[in-house]
Design a protein around this motif. Structure first.
Motif, mmCIF file in Angstrom:
data_model
loop_
_atom_site.group_PDB
_atom_site.id
_atom_site.type_symbol
_atom_site.label_atom_id
_atom_site.label_comp_id
_atom_site.label_asym_id
_atom_site.label_seq_id
_atom_site.Cartn_x
_atom_site.Cartn_y
_atom_site.Cartn_z
ATOM 1 N N PRO A 1 0.767 -0.895 0.079
ATOM 2 C CA PRO A 1 0.186 0.009 0.188
ATOM 3 C C PRO A 1 0.930 1.041 0.153
ATOM 4 O O PRO A 1 2.013 1.240 0.703
ATOM 5 C CB PRO A 1 -0.883 -0.223 1.420
ATOM 6 N N THR A 2 0.145 1.975 -0.628
ATOM 7 C CA THR A 2 1.067 3.665 -0.839
ATOM 8 C C THR A 2 1.081 4.281 0.541
ATOM 9 O O THR A 2 0.278 3.876 1.737
ATOM 10 C CB THR A 2 0.615 4.487 -1.800
ATOM 11 N N ARG A 3 1.839 5.329 0.721
ATOM 12 C CA ARG A 3 1.833 6.033 2.000
ATOM 13 C C ARG A 3 0.397 6.426 2.411
ATOM 14 O O ARG A 3 0.010 6.631 3.364
ATOM 15 C CB ARG A 3 2.824 7.227 1.951
ATOM 16 N N ALA A 4 -0.218 7.001 1.067
ATOM 17 C CA ALA A 4 -1.472 7.663 1.142
ATOM 18 C C ALA A 4 -2.810 6.416 1.757
ATOM 19 O O ALA A 4 -3.589 7.081 2.423
ATOM 20 C CB ALA A 4 -1.929 8.335 -0.064
ATOM 21 N N GLN A 5 -2.659 5.505 1.061
ATOM 22 C CA GLN A 5 -3.367 4.347 1.539
ATOM 23 C C GLN A 5 -3.130 3.965 3.067
ATOM 24 O O GLN A 5 -4.085 3.593 3.671
ATOM 25 C CB GLN A 5 -3.066 3.053 0.675
ATOM 26 N N LYS A 6 -1.914 3.912 3.592
ATOM 27 C CA LYS A 6 -1.708 3.564 4.828
ATOM 28 C C LYS A 6 -2.404 4.719 5.911
ATOM 29 O O LYS A 6 -2.938 4.184 6.718
ATOM 30 C CB LYS A 6 -0.133 3.644 5.122
ATOM 31 N N LYS A 7 -2.238 6.063 5.273
ATOM 32 C CA LYS A 7 -2.944 6.913 6.101
ATOM 33 C C LYS A 7 -4.500 6.895 6.377
ATOM 34 O O LYS A 7 -5.011 6.689 7.259
ATOM 35 C CB LYS A 7 -2.551 8.599 5.659
ATOM 36 N N THR A 8 -4.902 6.700 5.173
ATOM 37 C CA THR A 8 -6.447 6.156 5.113
ATOM 38 C C THR A 8 -6.739 5.183 6.026
ATOM 39 O O THR A 8 -7.756 4.999 6.889
ATOM 40 C CB THR A 8 -6.964 5.898 3.745
ATOM 41 N N GLN A 9 -6.019 4.182 5.807
ATOM 42 C CA GLN A 9 -6.342 2.802 6.643
ATOM 43 C C GLN A 9 -6.125 3.202 8.224
ATOM 44 O O GLN A 9 -7.089 2.795 9.126
ATOM 45 C CB GLN A 9 -5.386 1.430 6.441
ATOM 46 N N TYR A 10 -5.131 3.868 8.637
ATOM 47 C CA TYR A 10 -4.928 4.477 9.915
ATOM 48 C C TYR A 10 -6.295 5.176 10.372
ATOM 49 O O TYR A 10 -6.710 5.153 11.661
ATOM 50 C CB TYR A 10 -3.662 5.153 10.076
ATOM 51 N N ASP A 11 -6.614 6.270 9.628
ATOM 52 C CA ASP A 11 -7.588 7.063 9.833
ATOM 53 C C ASP A 11 -9.037 6.211 10.307
ATOM 54 O O ASP A 11 -9.625 6.274 11.273
ATOM 55 C CB ASP A 11 -8.122 8.218 8.770
ATOM 56 N N ASN A 12 -9.249 5.469 9.361
ATOM 57 C CA ASN A 12 -10.534 4.273 9.608
ATOM 58 C C ASN A 12 -10.348 3.523 10.779
ATOM 59 O O ASN A 12 -11.394 3.555 11.425
ATOM 60 C CB ASN A 12 -10.594 3.515 8.397
ATOM 61 N N LYS A 13 -9.140 3.099 11.033
ATOM 62 C CA LYS A 13 -8.910 2.221 12.223
ATOM 63 C C LYS A 13 -9.348 3.264 13.435
ATOM 64 O O LYS A 13 -10.131 2.762 14.425
ATOM 65 C CB LYS A 13 -7.582 1.609 12.281
ATOM 66 N N LEU A 14 -8.635 4.252 13.647
ATOM 67 C CA LEU A 14 -8.549 5.090 15.018
ATOM 68 C C LEU A 14 -10.407 5.632 14.903
ATOM 69 O O LEU A 14 -10.557 5.757 16.005
ATOM 70 C CB LEU A 14 -7.563 6.193 14.580
ATOM 71 N N CYS A 15 -10.797 6.281 14.072
ATOM 72 C CA CYS A 15 -12.246 6.495 13.838
ATOM 73 C C CYS A 15 -13.213 5.499 14.248
ATOM 74 O O CYS A 15 -13.892 5.722 15.131
ATOM 75 C CB CYS A 15 -12.627 6.992 12.663
ATOM 76 N N ARG A 16 -12.851 4.118 13.900
ATOM 77 C CA ARG A 16 -13.719 3.074 14.217
ATOM 78 C C ARG A 16 -13.571 2.978 15.760
ATOM 79 O O ARG A 16 -14.653 2.563 16.408
ATOM 80 C CB ARG A 16 -13.320 1.911 13.479
#
Length: 322
Positions: A5-20
């Motif tokens: 995954p690209t850096r942008a994808q990693k940030k999106t995944q991290y955002d989704n996890k923390l929001c959840r």
């Protein structure tokens, strides 16, 4: 071939996890993770598995994800987490009891040697006793002003020595000495620095308060309210009993000083007219408290009463022979 995954994808995944996690959990422990290794962190994750999740990451990423969650959901309470994200910290999301989770985290501490340049978290005191080092090492102790003597061919420390004070940097000489003595003075682990509970942030010391501590603080507050109310003559629920008693005392004082009277004052006036009634009223109470004391005192009084008669008889006999 699996694409990373690209850096942008990693940030999106991290955002989704923390929001959840913010949606699912309302209790969060903010923990300091200085000098905590990956193996140690993995052990803590296993110990908390079931009702708690540990999330680490860069402070900027966590702050960014929290802001995104607040904008999406309108939950402004989570913004109270932002000032707590300072330094090397992580988040523990939990559904369990906060105090029990804190105690569980505190169990996973690992001893560590004193490395050069570290800030000492505690005072380091070298205990007296045999070091097992040969006499050629005495000069090393002299540099650190540690009193020693030679005992059975080895160096022995005479008195306890405060080698490093809390907050001081560990020097090369201190680190070398502790290494020679095999002393690992420091222990590191996740340290709870603050607690988030449904939008409120407070110190972890609050979790250690017991019901007795809360009751003591509550009674202290009630006492202060009562004292202030009495001082300014402002009626409150805490001061009401004291005000009523003080008013009753004032009424008794007026009744005693004047001809005005009421049933409760009549009894007081009778006591003042005939003080002997005080003793009569106190006698039953004293008898109840002492139990069998009056019965035991009666023979003693009879003996005292008999003593003067014996003395008087003796005086009469002496008078006959004079």
């Amino acid at each position: 071939m699996v694409l990373k995954p690209t850096r942008a994808q990693k940030k999106t995944q991290y955002d989704n996890k923390l929001c959840r996690l913010l949606e699912e959990y309302s209790h969060v422990l903010i923990v300091g993770a200085d000098n905590v290794g990956s193996n140690q962190l993995q052990s803590i994750r296993k110990g908390l598995r079931g009702d708690s999740i540990i999330l680490m990451g860069k402070n900027t990423m966590m702050k960014r994800s929290i802001r995104i969650h607040s904008e999406k959901t309108g939950n402004s309470a989570v913004m109270n987490l932002l000032p707590q994200l300072v330094g090397n910290v992580g988040l523990i999301f939990t559904k369990g009891d906060l105090k029990e989770v804190k105690e569980e985290v505190a169990k996973y501490k690992v001893g560590a040697p004193a490395r050069v340049g570290l800030i000492a978290p505690i005072d380091v005191i070298v205990p007296p006793g045999n070091t097992g080092l040969d006499p050629s090492q005495t000069s090393f102790f002299q540099v650190l002003n540690i009193p020693t003597k030679i005992n059975k061919g080895t160096v022995e420390i005479i008195t306890p020595v405060e080698l490093i004070k809390k907050g001081d940097k560990v020097g090369s000489s201190e680190a070398a000495l502790l290494s020679k003595l095999g002393i690992r003075p420091f222990s590191y682990g996740l340290i709870v620095v603050s607690v988030y509970d449904n939008g409120s942030v407070f110190d972890p010391e609050v979790l250690d308060l017991t019901e007795e501590d809360l009751l003591e603080k509550f009674l202290s507050g009630v006492s202060m309210v009562a004292s202030l109310s009495l001082a300014v003559s402002f009626p409150t629920l805490a001061a009401a009993p004291h005000m009523l008693i003080n008013a009753y005392k004032n009424l008794l004082a007026v009744a005693v000083a004047t001809e005005y009277s009421f049933p409760q004052a009549d009894e007081v006036k009778e006591f003042l007219k005939d003080p002997s009634k005080f003793a009569a009223a106190a006698a039953p109470a004293a008898g109840d408290e002492s139990g069998g004391a009056p019965a035991a005192a009666a023979p003693a009084e009879e003996e005292k009463a008999a003593e003067p008669e014996e003395e008087s008889d003796g005086d009469m006999i002496m008078g006959l022979f004079d």
